[in-house]
Design an enzyme around this catalytic site. Structure first.
Site, PDB file in Angstrom:
ATOM      1  N   GLN A 235      39.702  37.845  39.603  1.00  0.00           N
ATOM      2  CA  GLN A 235      40.885  38.837  39.725  1.00  0.00           C
ATOM      3  C   GLN A 235      42.242  37.528  40.545  1.00  0.00           C
ATOM      4  O   GLN A 235      43.158  38.213  40.693  1.00  0.00           O
ATOM      5  CB  GLN A 235      40.659  40.009  40.570  1.00  0.00           C
ATOM      6  CG  GLN A 235      40.004  41.004  40.080  1.00  0.00           C
ATOM      7  CD  GLN A 235      39.944  42.235  41.023  1.00  0.00           C
ATOM      8  OE1 GLN A 235      38.772  42.627  41.234  1.00  0.00           O
ATOM      9  NE2 GLN A 235      41.093  42.698  41.494  1.00  0.00           N
ATOM     10  N   ARG A 382      39.756  49.465  44.815  1.00  0.00           N
ATOM     11  CA  ARG A 382      41.006  49.942  44.622  1.00  0.00           C
ATOM     12  C   ARG A 382      41.822  50.348  45.897  1.00  0.00           C
ATOM     13  O   ARG A 382      42.126  51.653  46.125  1.00  0.00           O
ATOM     14  CB  ARG A 382      41.085  51.066  43.651  1.00  0.00           C
ATOM     15  CG  ARG A 382      42.190  51.241  42.915  1.00  0.00           C
ATOM     16  CD  ARG A 382      41.893  52.486  41.819  1.00  0.00           C
ATOM     17  NE  ARG A 382      42.989  52.848  40.989  1.00  0.00           N
ATOM     18  CZ  ARG A 382      43.311  53.181  40.052  1.00  0.00           C
ATOM     19  NH1 ARG A 382      42.027  53.558  39.354  1.00  0.00           N
ATOM     20  NH2 ARG A 382      44.296  53.088  39.337  1.00  0.00           N
ATOM     21  N   CYS A 383      42.116  49.576  46.878  1.00  0.00           N
ATOM     22  CA  CYS A 383      42.818  49.656  48.103  1.00  0.00           C
ATOM     23  C   CYS A 383      43.092  48.445  48.593  1.00  0.00           C
ATOM     24  O   CYS A 383      42.698  47.405  48.214  1.00  0.00           O
ATOM     25  CB  CYS A 383      41.829  50.739  49.090  1.00  0.00           C
ATOM     26  SG  CYS A 383      40.799  49.766  50.208  1.00  0.00           S
TER      27      CYS A 383
END
Ligand code: CDP
Length: 804
Positions: A235, A382-383
């Site tokens: 990522q 996902r935060c």
């Protein structure tokens, strides 16, 4: 020259910001033409596989690789002893700790990497793994962080006697850090003097991002050129390149990191894993490319988990419901190594956004990080760096306070929202919220679902239940969350010393098409679609004529990557700024071509025209060609620009979510009757993609709240290491969502956009959970831990005496 198209038509043709342009990526994804890391096949490629520990805590007394080496196809077996001379048997973590690459004397969690088998194919590697003989001597296992802090058992013997850690003093041999924020004494005073104090332990269980594609890489060392190419599910490809260079000593220009298509990341693919290090070493040793791709069990058991926060809260208020103070003590279970992925100065991420959407004058937060015998990780699933934990905490505490005050929880929220005229708002725990209009969003949400009527229906249902006419209850889950996304600024946020800016480089070709390269990397978010839309609106070239490239460190400008919804707030801003540099040069070229002064031309959708004479213009396509074809005095040929953007602040998207759930008291089964999600992410680039993000994030939130869990038994065995046990909703279980929006632009972002990718996960978890709690509120339920699977809901009903 006259144009037959109106301004609106020209604008629509660009498919710029605000248009629901179809995702350009989907053409290849829906035809099976995506190129993921496991699709990469290089000549002579070898395969690596790990021997992993069956024990959660044990001493490794011997490793015998002879039988494995005798298996046809096995090329080599690496152990910590082989890596030690290279200084690679341990690696630094993103959190300032270090982690064993291969077991060095002992193992600290089940599934820990013990040896790495390299073979001609996957099957031989797997056979080799079976044949490696490891002897273990079991040690006492600790899976509870509170016990870890009392235990005589030293988990991290390598740190024994060290009273200072990366984030300050260590209070105990299993303690990692204490992080304090806010006003301790002031908050304690408020709590003492308050009319009402509600207190509760809120546990956000351990879960896992579980991307459909697991983690993996292909390392290829070219001994002739000395260049290492590392393909992987990264990522943050640039940060990985720098880390690989620092760890391996290979000069950074001799390393190329490539993130090909990525099948979901959700934070799982931010950190560095033993598989990367071992594959690089194996490629250097063998001179051949080496591939490593984990299977599902390895992914769930050993790569970065999320949450596992025990949050003890106290919230103080007046009798009328005005909150006066918030106190939180969190015990954070980090597993065997502190491998959390947070900016350096924030060992508990942005947990200090736990005052949420509310104007809370005084607050105090302390977080204690603790070692246990569980897998390391602690990523933002996902935060944005523990925002999910913070949002869950405050949204549960509001509900608990509403019970204490005997008030409607929607009204309690309304009384305490930060008002629109208070922005920019300085929170008690140190953040400056950029913009928001919470009251408007809340009213919009309550009206949309018919809140008053829902409460009436619920009251009637309770009557019917008590009268024995039904066995189903209704829960109305409310949540108003505020996210904080878009790390930097560089002055506050770095990872391993790398400032969290991001970048975009745009090159316009002579014929008026373009390529843009960014420091981020899409994992399904649709960057190739939306970032082209930003450029289209900024410089008036159709989005369809703009190619977007990310993920190759040899070509993309340096950036810190994609996680925590930072792409739009940071790289999206860089994209707009790079486009504006191009437009500024285009203005000079247009003025020269139109034979007027630079100030005498004005921007008009896709062209510059002469002020007061709109029929005299040069389109961006014409300007692009001129940039390569005319010798314009004072200007270099070409039309390109790069921007490295350091955001002045984070962005603060927010949302109002409401869930209506039916619960069968006898079976514990639930049905999501409706789920309404209003998101305000500032300027909306692509409404359809935003909708997709909200659907996806809410589905993950549904999974987490209602069943998904990484659970351990007391021996440290991971009980949810397959998708039989780890709940991943299919289309069958996934609820239907109604999405809605409001727009409060970010005042400091060049296009006013805030992030959105993380919001639905942050907002939906407390919403689903609050619905479960709300159903049982009339019967005395105050707090019950997630995940609310059927058994746990059934147990709530049983404990409340609702079963006959
Ligand atoms: O960093 P990440 O890509 O995960 O998250 P994001 O910046 O929130 O963006 C997710 C997707 O939503 C991207 O394709 C964005 O361009 C899009 N988006 C949008 O269309 N409008 C916004 N205001 C924010 C994001």
């Amino acid at each position: 020259m006259k144009d037959e198209l109106t301004q609106d038509q020209r604008s629509a043709n660009l498919k710029g910001m605000g248009s629901s342009r179809k995702r350009v990526e989907d053409v290849r994804f829906t035809q099976g033409k995506g190129r993921y890391v496991d699709d990469i096949k290089l000549d002579g490629m070898l395969f690596g596989d790990f021997v992993r520990s069956p024990y959660a805590h044990a001493r490794v007394t011997s490793i015998n690789t002879e039988a494995a080496m005798a298996i046809p196809g096995v090329v080599a077996v690496l152990t910590a002893k082989d890596l030690e001379p290279l200084g690679l048997h341990w690696m630094p973590t993103l959190a300032g700790d270090k982690q064993m690459v291969l077991a060095d004397g002992k193992v600290l969690f089940q599934g820990q990497e013990v040896a790495y088998v390299i073979a001609n194919d996957r099957y031989a590697a797997a056979d080799g793994v079976e044949a490696v003989e490891v002897e273990y001597e079991e040690l006492p296992v600790i899976v509870n962080p509170f016990e870890a802090l009392k235990s005589n058992v030293v988990l991290r013997e390598d740190l024994e006697g060290q009273t200072e850690g990366a984030h300050g003093p260590r209070k105990h041999h299993n303690h990692i850090f204490t992080w304090e924020q806010g006003d301790k004494e002031g908050t304690e005073k408020v709590l003492e003097e308050a009319d009402v104090v509600a207190e509760e332990m809120v546990y956000y269980h351990r879960t896992h991002p579980c991307p459909l594609e697991t983690c993996g890489c292909v390392a290829s060392m070219d001994k002739v050129t000395g260049k290492l190419t590392l393909y992987g599910t990264f990522q943050a490809p640039h940060a990985i390149r720098t880390v690989v260079s620092l760890i391996s000593g290979i000069a950074e220009h001799n390393i190329r990191v490539v993130s090909p298509d990525i099948g979901g990341g959700f934070g799982n693919k931010v950190g560095a894993y033993a598989g990367y290090v071992c594959s690089v070493v194996a490629s250097i040793v063998t001179g051949k490319p080496v591939k490593w791709v984990e299977d599902r069990m390895e992914n769930l058991m050993t790569t970065a988990f999320a949450r596992d926060y025990w949050m003890q809260g106290k919230i103080a208020a007046t009798k009328e419901g005005k909150i006066t103070g918030l106190w939180c003590h969190t015990t954070a279970d980090h597993g065997g190594f502190d491998a959390c992925a947070d900016p350096t100065k924030f060992p508990a991420g942005f947990m200090n956004i736990c005052t949420g959407s509310y104007d809370i004058p005084t607050a105090y937060l302390a977080v204690d990080g603790v070692y246990t015998n569980k897998a390391p990780g602690g990523v933002s699933y996902r935060c944005s760096f523990r925002v999910t934990e913070a949002a869950y905490f405050i949204e549960r505490m509001i509900e608990v306070l509403a019970i204490e005050l005997n008030m409607d929880a929607a009204e309690l929220r309304r009384i305490n929202f930060i008002k629109s005229d208070q922005f920019p708002y300085q929170s008690a725990l140190g953040w400056e919220y950029d913009s928001g209009d919470y009251h408007r969003a809340w009213d919009q949400a309550l009206n949309a679902v018919g809140y008053k009527e829902l409460r009436e229906e619920q009251a009637q249902r309770i009557e019917d239940f008590k009268a024995g006419k039904t066995r189903k209850l209704i829960g109305i889950g409310l949540t108003h969350f505020t996210e904080i996304v878009g790390a930097g600024p560089v002055k506050n946020c770095d990872i391993l010393g790398l400032g969290m800016f991001d970048s975009c480089e745009i090159r316009i070709h002579p014929t008026g098409s373009a390529i843009a390269r960014l420091g981020t990397i899409s994992q399904g978010q649709g960057h190739a679609t939306t970032f082209a839309q930003i450029i289209a609106s900024e410089i008036g070239l159709p989005a369809d004529d703009i190619t977007l490239e990310e993920g190759d460190t040899d070509t993309a400008p340096y950036g810190l990557g994609t996680y925590g919804s930072r792409s739009t707030p940071v790289a999206g801003a860089a994209t707009a700024m790079a486009a504006r540099k191009i437009r500024a040069k285009a203005q000079m070229i247009a003025a020269y071509l139109l034979e007027v002064h630079d100030d005498d031309v004005e921007w008009d959708v896709d062209r510059f025209s002469v002020k007061g004479a709109p029929e005299r213009f040069k389109t961006m396509k014409e300007i692009a060609f001129a940039a390569y074809n005319q010798a314009i005095p004072g200007l270099e040929p070409g039309l390109e620009a790069v921007s490295y953007y350091d955001p002045p602040n984070m962005t603060y998207p927010f949302g109002a979510y409401i869930c209506v759930m039916e619960i069968d008291v006898d079976t514990g089964e639930h049905e999501i009757r409706s789920f309404y999600a209003l998101d305000d992410c500032g300027t909306r680039i692509n409404p359809m993609i935003i909708d997709g993000q909200v659907h996806g994030g809410c589905t993950e939130g549904y999974a987490i709240a209602m069943g998904q869990e990484i659970a351990y038994d007391e021996m440290g065995n991971c009980k949810s290491a397959t998708l039989m046990d780890f709940f991943l909703p299919t289309a069958w279980e996934t609820p239907t969502y109604t999405t809605d929006f409001a727009v409060t632009p970010s005042p400091h972002h060049p296009i006013g956009a805030k992030g959105v990718g993380e919001s639905p996960n942050v907002g939906s978890v407390p919403c689903f959970s609050n619905a479960v709690h709300d159903a049982f509120r009339p019967f005395g339920l105050v707090q019950s831990h997630m995940p609310h699977d059927h058994w746990r809901i059934w147990k709530i009903a049983k404990d409340l005496g609702l079963h006959s």
